[in-house]
Write an enzyme that holds these catalytic residues in place. Structure first.
Site, mmCIF file in Angstrom:
data_model
loop_
_atom_site.group_PDB
_atom_site.id
_atom_site.type_symbol
_atom_site.label_atom_id
_atom_site.label_comp_id
_atom_site.label_asym_id
_atom_site.label_seq_id
_atom_site.Cartn_x
_atom_site.Cartn_y
_atom_site.Cartn_z
ATOM 1 N N THR A 256 -0.369 5.909 2.983
ATOM 2 C CA THR A 256 -1.579 5.227 3.441
ATOM 3 C C THR A 256 -1.259 4.416 4.688
ATOM 4 O O THR A 256 -0.209 3.787 4.776
ATOM 5 C CB THR A 256 -2.124 4.289 2.350
ATOM 6 N N ILE B 212 0.873 -1.170 0.000
ATOM 7 C CA ILE B 212 0.000 0.000 0.000
ATOM 8 C C ILE B 212 0.913 1.222 0.000
ATOM 9 O O ILE B 212 2.079 1.138 0.383
ATOM 10 C CB ILE B 212 -0.976 0.035 1.204
ATOM 11 N N ASP B 213 0.389 2.353 -0.449
ATOM 12 C CA ASP B 213 1.217 3.550 -0.584
ATOM 13 C C ASP B 213 1.858 3.936 0.745
ATOM 14 O O ASP B 213 1.293 3.700 1.823
ATOM 15 C CB ASP B 213 0.373 4.728 -1.082
ATOM 16 N N ASN B 214 3.018 4.571 0.669
ATOM 17 C CA ASN B 214 3.691 5.039 1.881
ATOM 18 C C ASN B 214 2.801 5.965 2.703
ATOM 19 O O ASN B 214 2.814 5.931 3.937
ATOM 20 C CB ASN B 214 4.983 5.776 1.517
#
Length: 565
Positions: free
Chosen positions: A334, A330-332
């Protein structure tokens, strides 16, 4: 300080005279004093030990209990008797512990004063009658799934209204005995257990020993002294033997302290060293670890931040000798649920579950504008760099239908759309909430992206139907509802609002004479986007599940619901 004569319980026994027998003998004095310790201390200790064992084995129950405690008194508030009465889930956890792990397996012995019949059996005069408590609590006719630890049954189910004294209604459990011989310390004991359990769950996150789940088999055990035991005893003013038993059960685990960051560490890397990683662990099993990933950190497996990653620090926090392995990203920026594999074999297994669409993810998104419930469809440009560009789904889908082509083969729908990827998400609910205040935004390093109205935001619960990089961020921004703090996609959304049609793939897209004109417009649209957020945005992977809900894990409260201390 020595108590004056007559002030202690044993002093009252010295003066007590049994009818027709005079003063009590030494054996009777020892028995009565022993009963005080056994009934008043050992039973409460036993209930708490079993409660912590169940919380260790059922991390989702522990998390729900912790949320109730924090919502009632805060993370550092002093829990009092009044607070206990306002925490129904806490009471349910204690009652469920008493149901499955009664502090005594039998009630106090009763003797028949005359010959009688009981349940079809002849009971002779003076015969002792023993009542085995577990016959009731393990009876499937009285309890649904009696072997399952489920506190909710006392809130809505077969445990609602159950009388612990066994004197009202159907007798379903007798943790304190029944009749005139009911434990006189019932009320005080329940209060003490509730207070102690709440206080310790508020102060610590209870995890299993990483070498294996605790064994629930009842047995005697010896424990070894150590610094962890001394620390907890001192911090909570608890007896050594009590804490030693908790350690034996696996309810206490000391996480290794991460080393200091190197002098060359970037701000993002330094942030990893400041996080209390052991408090972010949701579950530990033989095959995997579930982490509540903090925003502003890398899951792991990247080329530029291999050492300072969630996988590395979670491994250290649990004291594992084998590094945890990344199963998905998952995105940094997020936060939320991430599954880390403990073995290469399970890493492959989990990849297979993702590939076979057996893994389901739910997200909470804090959008700047309202979003309607239902499925939202876009198509993402097949360019593997940020920002991710998406088209309005309806027009592209209709273009393919008109050309009698599959949505996955878009060569006849215009060269600009060839190979674009389907992106779908389902908005399950969307509710209006206050925009995070300045103190909260500062605490979590939320960037001010210039959104014109900051009175309200909109919390959306989203079922991610397809998994594309930046999908939720790009889709909601394209819909005109960018995420709070998203410094990459919010500037572009603002530009489209100020100048409708600047997005060549949006609702107000223009008609271009040539392919070159549209390519130029695409390049200009990319420039409207900003940079990747430094820390957090309004997005949390709030729940992950697989195998048709057999495994379900939930993250804690998202940052925008957490009030700064």
């Amino acid at each position: 300080m020595v108590s004056p004569v007559g002030a202690a319980y044993v002093d009252s026994l010295f003066e007590l005279k049994a009818p027709g027998r005079g003063l009590l003998g030494e054996e009777e004095l020892v028995t009565l004093c022993s009963e005080v310790f056994v009934a008043g201390i050992d039973t409460s200790t036993s209930v708490l030990q079993w409660a912590f064992l169940e919380l260790v084995l059922n991390q989702e129950i522990q998390e729900q209990l912790y949320r109730e405690i924090v919502s009632t008194v805060g993370k550092n508030g002093l829990i009092t008797e009044d607070h206990v009465e306002k925490m129904p889930y806490l009471n349910a956890v204690v009652k469920e512990t008493l149901r499955i792990h009664s502090p005594a397996h039998f009630t106090l012995s009763h003797a028949a004063t005359e010959e009688t019949k009981l349940g079809g059996y002849e009971i002779p005069t003076n015969a002792n009658v023993e009542f085995y408590i577990e016959w009731m609590t393990e009876d499937p006719n009285l309890w649904k799934d009696p072997g399952v630890f489920r506190p909710e049954r006392f809130l809505e189910g077969d445990g609602v209204g159950v009388d612990l004294t066994g004197t009202k209604g159907t007798v379903k459990m007798l943790p304190f005995g029944a009749g005139r011989r009911t434990c006189p310390g019932l009320t005080l004991g329940m209060l003490h257990v509730n207070l102690m359990l709440a206080r310790m769950v508020q102060a610590f996150k209870w995890l299993p020993n990483p070498n294996g789940l605790p064994d629930p088999t009842e047995t005697f055990a010896f424990t070894v002294e150590g610094p962890v035991l001394d620390y907890i005893c001192k911090a909570l003013d608890l007896p050594h033997l009590f804490v030693a038993d908790l350690i034996h059960f696996g309810a206490v685990h000391y996480a290794l302290v991460c080393p200091q960051p190197p002098p060359t560490a970037t701000p993002e890397q330094v942030r990893c060293y400041d996080i209390d990683w052991k408090s972010r662990i949701i579950a530990v099993t033989e095959s995997y670890v579930v982490l509540d990933k903090p925003a502003g950190t890398s899951v792991g497996g990247t080329t530029d931040n291999i050492e300072e990653s969630c996988a590395t620090f979670a491994t250290r926090a649990l004291g594992l000798t084998t590094p945890l392995k990344t199963t998905h990203q998952i995105d940094n920026c997020t936060e939320g649920c991430v599954v880390l594999a403990r073995t290469k074999e399970y890493c492959s297994v989990f990849h297979g579950k993702i590939r076979d669409k057996k893994v389901k993810k739910l997200y909470l998104a804090l959008a700047a504008s309202p979003v309607p419930t239902g499925v939202i469809t876009h198509y993402m440009r097949p360019v593997n760099i940020a920002p991710r560009i998406v088209s309005e789904g309806n027009d592209l889908h209709q273009a393919c239908i008109d050309n009698r082509k599959s949505v996955w083969n878009l060569s006849s729908c215009g060269r600009i759309y060839k190979g674009w990827h389907l992106c779908q998400l389902e908005v399950l609910e969307c509710k209006k909430v206050p925009w995070p205040d300045a103190v909260t935004e500062e605490k979590y390093s939320i960037e001010d992206c210039g959104w014109p109205s900051k009175d309200y935001a909109y919390e959306c619960k989203i079922n991610l139907l397809t998994g594309r990089t930046h999908q939720i961020r790009a889709q909601l921004a394209a819909y005109g509802a960018p995420l709070v703090g998203d410094s990459m996609y919010m500037p572009a959304a603002i530009a489209e609002i100020a100048n409708p049609g600047v997005n060549p793939f949006g609702k107000y897209k223009k008609q271009y004479v040539s392919q070159d004109d549209q390519s130029l417009a695409t390049a200009e649209w990319v420039v409207q986007h900003g940079k990747e957020p430094n820390v957090a945005i309004g997005l949390q992977a709030c729940q992950i599940s697989w195998d048709d809900g057999k495994h379900i894990y939930k993250a804690g409260s998202p940052w925008w619901r957490c009030k700064p201390a």
